[in-house]
Design an enzyme around this catalytic site. Structure first.
Site, PDB file in Angstrom:
ATOM      1  N   SER A  68       0.583   3.063   0.916  1.00 23.48           N
ATOM      2  CA  SER A  68      -0.659   2.658   0.256  1.00 23.48           C
ATOM      3  C   SER A  68      -0.678   3.119  -1.205  1.00 23.48           C
ATOM      4  CB  SER A  68      -1.856   3.180   1.047  1.00 23.48           C
ATOM      5  OG  SER A  68      -3.046   2.573   0.620  1.00 23.48           O
TER       6      SER A  68
ATOM      7  N   HIS B 136      -3.014  -2.338   7.906  1.00 26.79           N
ATOM      8  CA  HIS B 136      -2.476  -1.508   6.819  1.00 26.79           C
ATOM      9  C   HIS B 136      -1.537  -0.433   7.379  1.00 26.79           C
ATOM     10  CE1 HIS B 136      -2.543  -0.146   2.702  1.00 26.79           C
ATOM     11  NE2 HIS B 136      -3.241   0.952   2.918  1.00 26.79           N
TER      12      HIS B 136
ATOM     13  N   ASP C   7       3.199  -0.988   2.564  1.00 25.59           N
ATOM     14  CA  ASP C   7       1.972  -1.711   2.228  1.00 25.59           C
ATOM     15  C   ASP C   7       1.311  -1.134   0.982  1.00 25.59           C
ATOM     16  OD1 ASP C   7       0.543  -4.011   2.914  1.00 25.59           O
ATOM     17  OD2 ASP C   7      -1.084  -2.867   3.804  1.00 25.59           O
TER      18      ASP C   7
END
Length: 328
Positions: free
Chosen positions: A180, A266, A204
């Site tokens: 992230s 996610h 991601d």
């Protein structure tokens, strides 16, 4: 406020203004479910915490480097920038590859992805695993955390340079992994080192405030840069677009089987990656464009997604399909 911080905040503010007017993917307010399942509203125009950012620019100890090896797989040893003894008296072995794991927003050293990835790597081979914790900034509001990503990443790069100078550990045996916001952190770390590390994996990479952000992860940040996109939908938490040498889009890259929330989509990126370290079983098929990715009609060459191969090479867009539960 020091001059460097003022310049960085000015640049960030200009970028944020640009994002408001040009990047239409996100509205000002987005919904985010935390790891307790509580839904929060995130304001992408929230006020920067300049005092916290100033401290991160000045104090290198805000980044913590926690070492795990097969000799200490559960209880970490703390390595410190510019503290030679913390490294030479630790279990760090420069003869083994080094894996660095960087968490994302609202995470800390105890977050599950750190535990699962550390275990997967240590079970697979004899490596040094360093979990980098940047919790003070990661637990701040999203806009402040985003603004501080370049400073956090540069400090990580400086630490790896110091580690190299003390132990001789080659950059060619280093693999830096970020999830992230952490994916953009590791990009900045690789940039600080002139792209010399063997491999960067972005799990991601975060999307909000990053689509037009020049500080985001990019292909030149390491010898080989790979990204896995699992939540790149219209309101997804991931960036959704190609940013690396090789970009993988499991199940099309916007939603994942068995998931009902954006956070689940996610998180699937690090879960898939952990599984790939153990089994190396995900075969991506190269696509000519994103339409082929979406339609699942890619016919190009095959490249394995994930794994722990330091000599891995490849480029392009790749689609693969997975199952809903481990090992996927």
């Amino acid at each position: 406020m020091n001059t460097l911080l003022f310049i960085c905040l000015a640049v960030y503010s200009a970028t944020a203004v640009s994002l408001k007017h040009v990047d239409n993917k996100y509205s000002r307010f987005i919904k985010y479910s935390d790891y307790d399942g509580v839904m929060h509203t995130v304001d992408l125009e929230e006020q920067l915490d300049t005092e916290l950012l100033d401290d991160f620019f000045k104090n290198p100890d805000n980044n913590r480097y926690l070492l795990y090896t097969r000799n200490n797989p559960v209880v970490s040893q703390t390595l410190r920038l510019n503290n030679t003894n913390s490294i030479t008296l630790s279990q760090f072995d420069a003869r083994n590859p080094t894996v660095v794991i960087v968490h994302g927003w609202l995470n800390d050293q105890h977050t599950k992805l750190n535990i699962v990835l550390t275990d997967a790597f240590l079970r697979k081979s004899n490596v040094n695993v360093i979990v980098m914790e940047w919790r003070r900034l990661a637990l701040s509001n999203y806009v402040t955390a985003t603004a501080g990503v370049p400073a956090v990443g540069r400090r990580l790069g400086q630490f790896l340079e110091f580690l190299h100078s003390v132990t001789g550990a080659p950059f060619e045996t280093m693999h830096i992994i970020g999830f992230s916001l952490g994916a953009h952190v590791v990009g900045n770390a690789g940039r600080e080192l002139g792209g010399r590390v063997a491999r960067i994996t972005g799990l991601d990479p975060a999307g909000p405030l990053w689509n037009l952000n020049s500080n985001r992860l990019r292909a030149s940040d390491a010898i080989y840069v790979e990204a896995m996109h699992t939540d790149g939908g219209v309101l997804g938490l991931g960036i959704g677009s190609a940013v690396a040498d090789a970009d993988f889009f499991p199940n099309g890259g916007t939603s994942q089987p068995g998931c009902l929330t954006s956070l689940c989509h996610h998180d699937r990126a690090w879960q898939l990656f952990a599984s790939s370290v153990t089994y190396n079983h995900f075969l991506g098929r190269e696509c000519s464009n994103m339409l082929q990715v979406s339609l699942n009609n890619c016919r190009g060459q095959i490249l394995n997604m994930g794994n722990d191969d330091l000599s891995k090479k490849g480029s392009g867009l790749y689609r693969l399909n997975t199952q809903r539960s481990y090992p996927y």
